[in-house]
Each structure stands twice: as structure tokens, then as C-alpha cells.
Design a protein around this motif. Structure first.
Motif, mmCIF file in Angstrom:
data_model
loop_
_atom_site.group_PDB
_atom_site.id
_atom_site.type_symbol
_atom_site.label_atom_id
_atom_site.label_comp_id
_atom_site.label_asym_id
_atom_site.label_seq_id
_atom_site.Cartn_x
_atom_site.Cartn_y
_atom_site.Cartn_z
ATOM 1 N N MET A 130 0.728 -1.283 0.072
ATOM 2 C CA MET A 130 0.222 -0.168 0.069
ATOM 3 C C MET A 130 0.845 1.209 0.059
ATOM 4 S SD MET A 130 -1.332 -0.100 3.808
ATOM 5 C CE MET A 130 -1.763 -1.672 3.958
ATOM 6 N N SER A 131 0.170 2.281 -0.229
ATOM 7 C CA SER A 131 0.877 3.710 -0.232
ATOM 8 C C SER A 131 1.466 4.072 1.289
ATOM 9 C CB SER A 131 0.014 4.568 -1.009
ATOM 10 O OG SER A 131 -0.954 4.983 0.050
ATOM 11 N N VAL A 132 2.388 4.969 1.218
ATOM 12 C CA VAL A 132 2.701 5.387 2.661
ATOM 13 C C VAL A 132 1.556 6.044 3.353
ATOM 14 C CG1 VAL A 132 4.302 6.757 4.094
ATOM 15 C CG2 VAL A 132 5.254 5.398 2.113
ATOM 16 N N ASN A 133 0.689 6.816 2.664
ATOM 17 C CA ASN A 133 -0.328 7.588 3.192
ATOM 18 C C ASN A 133 -1.458 6.458 3.683
ATOM 19 O OD1 ASN A 133 -1.759 10.407 3.243
ATOM 20 N ND2 ASN A 133 -3.286 9.076 2.317
ATOM 21 N N TRP A 135 -0.837 3.570 4.569
ATOM 22 C CA TRP A 135 -0.279 2.938 5.762
ATOM 23 C C TRP A 135 -0.293 3.707 7.117
ATOM 24 C CZ3 TRP A 135 3.660 3.350 9.333
ATOM 25 C CH2 TRP A 135 3.884 2.140 10.046
ATOM 26 N N LEU A 136 -0.122 5.095 7.018
ATOM 27 C CA LEU A 136 -0.069 6.112 8.082
ATOM 28 C C LEU A 136 -1.493 6.232 8.461
ATOM 29 C CD1 LEU A 136 2.713 8.690 6.831
ATOM 30 C CD2 LEU A 136 2.762 6.857 8.635
ATOM 31 N N VAL A 137 -2.428 6.225 7.449
ATOM 32 C CA VAL A 137 -3.718 6.633 7.991
ATOM 33 C C VAL A 137 -4.230 5.336 8.898
ATOM 34 C CG1 VAL A 137 -6.318 6.669 7.319
ATOM 35 C CG2 VAL A 137 -4.461 8.042 6.194
ATOM 36 N N ARG A 138 -4.042 4.100 8.269
ATOM 37 C CA ARG A 138 -4.291 2.903 9.037
ATOM 38 C C ARG A 138 -3.482 2.876 10.335
ATOM 39 N NH1 ARG A 138 -6.070 -1.794 6.120
ATOM 40 N NH2 ARG A 138 -7.236 -0.838 4.257
ATOM 41 N N ALA A 139 -2.255 3.262 10.488
ATOM 42 C CA ALA A 139 -1.681 3.281 11.797
ATOM 43 C C ALA A 139 -2.408 4.089 12.770
ATOM 44 C CB ALA A 139 -0.048 3.584 11.480
ATOM 45 N N VAL A 140 -2.830 5.230 12.406
ATOM 46 C CA VAL A 140 -3.223 6.207 13.274
ATOM 47 C C VAL A 140 -4.692 5.818 13.669
ATOM 48 C CG1 VAL A 140 -4.302 8.553 13.372
ATOM 49 C CG2 VAL A 140 -2.086 8.374 12.451
ATOM 50 N N ALA A 141 -5.460 5.232 12.903
ATOM 51 C CA ALA A 141 -6.788 4.882 12.864
ATOM 52 C C ALA A 141 -6.671 3.605 13.933
ATOM 53 C CB ALA A 141 -7.580 4.505 11.786
ATOM 54 N N THR A 142 -5.843 2.696 13.683
ATOM 55 C CA THR A 142 -5.660 1.519 14.920
ATOM 56 C C THR A 142 -5.177 1.945 16.095
ATOM 57 O OG1 THR A 142 -4.861 0.028 12.871
ATOM 58 C CG2 THR A 142 -4.325 -0.418 15.172
ATOM 59 N N ALA A 143 -4.188 2.935 16.149
ATOM 60 C CA ALA A 143 -3.743 3.602 17.502
ATOM 61 C C ALA A 143 -4.977 4.164 18.410
ATOM 62 C CB ALA A 143 -2.547 4.370 17.419
ATOM 63 N N LEU A 144 -5.834 4.628 17.585
ATOM 64 C CA LEU A 144 -7.193 5.454 18.038
ATOM 65 C C LEU A 144 -8.081 4.356 18.554
ATOM 66 C CD1 LEU A 144 -7.571 8.650 15.790
ATOM 67 C CD2 LEU A 144 -6.621 8.498 18.193
ATOM 68 N N ALA A 145 -8.205 3.335 17.490
ATOM 69 C CA ALA A 145 -9.182 2.284 17.881
ATOM 70 C C ALA A 145 -8.493 1.423 19.220
ATOM 71 C CB ALA A 145 -9.121 1.361 16.971
ATOM 72 N N GLU A 146 -7.412 1.252 19.421
ATOM 73 C CA GLU A 146 -6.666 0.862 20.900
ATOM 74 C C GLU A 146 -6.926 1.605 21.908
ATOM 75 O OE1 GLU A 146 -2.910 -0.246 19.545
ATOM 76 O OE2 GLU A 146 -3.404 -1.807 18.384
ATOM 77 N N GLN A 147 -7.030 2.753 21.833
ATOM 78 C CA GLN A 147 -7.001 3.667 22.817
ATOM 79 C C GLN A 147 -8.595 3.807 23.408
ATOM 80 O OE1 GLN A 147 -6.109 7.692 21.631
ATOM 81 N NE2 GLN A 147 -3.743 7.392 22.209
ATOM 82 N N ALA A 148 -9.562 3.705 22.319
ATOM 83 C CA ALA A 148 -10.944 3.738 22.664
ATOM 84 C C ALA A 148 -11.364 2.312 23.360
ATOM 85 C CB ALA A 148 -11.540 3.915 21.347
#
Length: 167
Positions: A130-133, A135-148
């Protein structure tokens, strides 16, 4: 995806449309159609990229990217991660950048990364195709989902108490 036959079809139609005007017009059309090859391919790539963007908006948190390999476009379909899929089903946390936007549109953000971190992010994105963009969107979304997602605490009488010496 082989777009050559589509480009050739457009070129043939251009030549055929000048057939009534005579041989000289048809020859000019043949020469023009050959010179338009790169432009036709670029227009088709832009159409495919727009379509991939629309599909990605509907597929989120999955995505569809278009890459150019040589002279031919290639679709890269990235399914959602298990965490994203679960969050989508359970409604635990937003999994798509569109979910965070008030009007459903993504916004542009400038991110400054140390060179070594950027290199690692590029390598991770390439491994996942996948593109870096994306991948970064998924990393942020995953981190936020883990916080929630609250971390469950063991019950007070869980029977996990140990005593003694460890060497």
C-alpha cells in the motif's frame, strides 16, 4: 490491467472517423493517433485513479490504489486489518479517515518524520502493498481504536496471586 487494447480501439475509431474525408485525412489521423498514445494512457490512468478513490470511500477502512507498472496500471486492493474490521462491525471506533471528518472528506496534513522513521514506514507500507499515506492513516486509526478499547481489569478474586522466591 492491460489498457493497450482500449487505447488501440480509440486510435482505430479516430482513423475510421476520417475515412469519409479521403486517404490523406486517414493518414493524418493515423499519425495523430500514434502521437496521442501517451496522452490517451494518461487520461485513462486518471479515470482509473478517480474510480479507485470512489471505491476506497465506499470500501473504507479498506482501500484500492492504482499504480503504474511500465505502461499499464495495476490495482492494489488492501482489505481492512482484523482490528479495523472488528471495530467496523462492533462500532467500537472509527476506522476510516472519512469517519473523523465532519463532512466526510479527508483533509491534508503535513507530517515531519525523522529520516529513519520515514524509511521504516515506507518499508512497512511496501511490505503490505500500500501507499505510505494509506499505511499512516491505518496506523493512526489503529492507534485510536486501541485507545478507545478499554483494557479489561481482572476481578479482585481472580486467583492469580503468587508468593515465593524466584531465582
Amino acid at each position: 490491467m492491460d489498457i493497450s487494447r482500449h487505447v488501440e480501439e480509440l486510435q482505430d475509431q479516430l482513423v475510421e472517423s476520417t475515412g469519409l474525408a479521403g486517404g490523406q485525412a486517414a493518414e493524418i489521423a493515423r499519425q495523430l493517433s500514434r502521437s496521442l498514445d501517451a496522452s490517451l494512457r494518461m487520461v485513462m490512468l486518471e479515470v482509473l485513479s478517480e474510480a479507485a478513490g470512489e471505491i476506497t470511500a465506499e470500501l473504507a477502512p479498506g482501500s484500492v490504489d492504482v499504480r503504474l507498472r511500465g505502461r499499464e496500471p495495476e490495482f492494489i486492493v488492501t482489505p481492512p486489518t482484523p482490528l479495523e474490521a472488528e471495530a467496523r462491525v462492533t462500532g467500537a471506533a472509527p476506522a476510516s479517515p472519512a469517519d473523523y471528518a465532519v463532512d466526510g472528506r479527508a483533509t491534508r496534513t503535513t507530517l515531519r518524520l525523522p529520516e529513519n522513521l520515514k524509511t521504516k514506514a515506507e518499508a512497512a507500507a511496501a511490505r503490505e502493498g500500500m501507499s505510505v499515506n494509506t499505511w499512516l492513516v491505518r496506523a493512526v486509526a489503529t492507534a485510536l481504536a486501541e485507545q478507545a478499547t478499554p483494557t479489561p481489569m481482572p476481578p479482585e478474586n481472580s486467583g492469580t496471586r503468587f508468593t515465593g522466591w524466584v531465582r
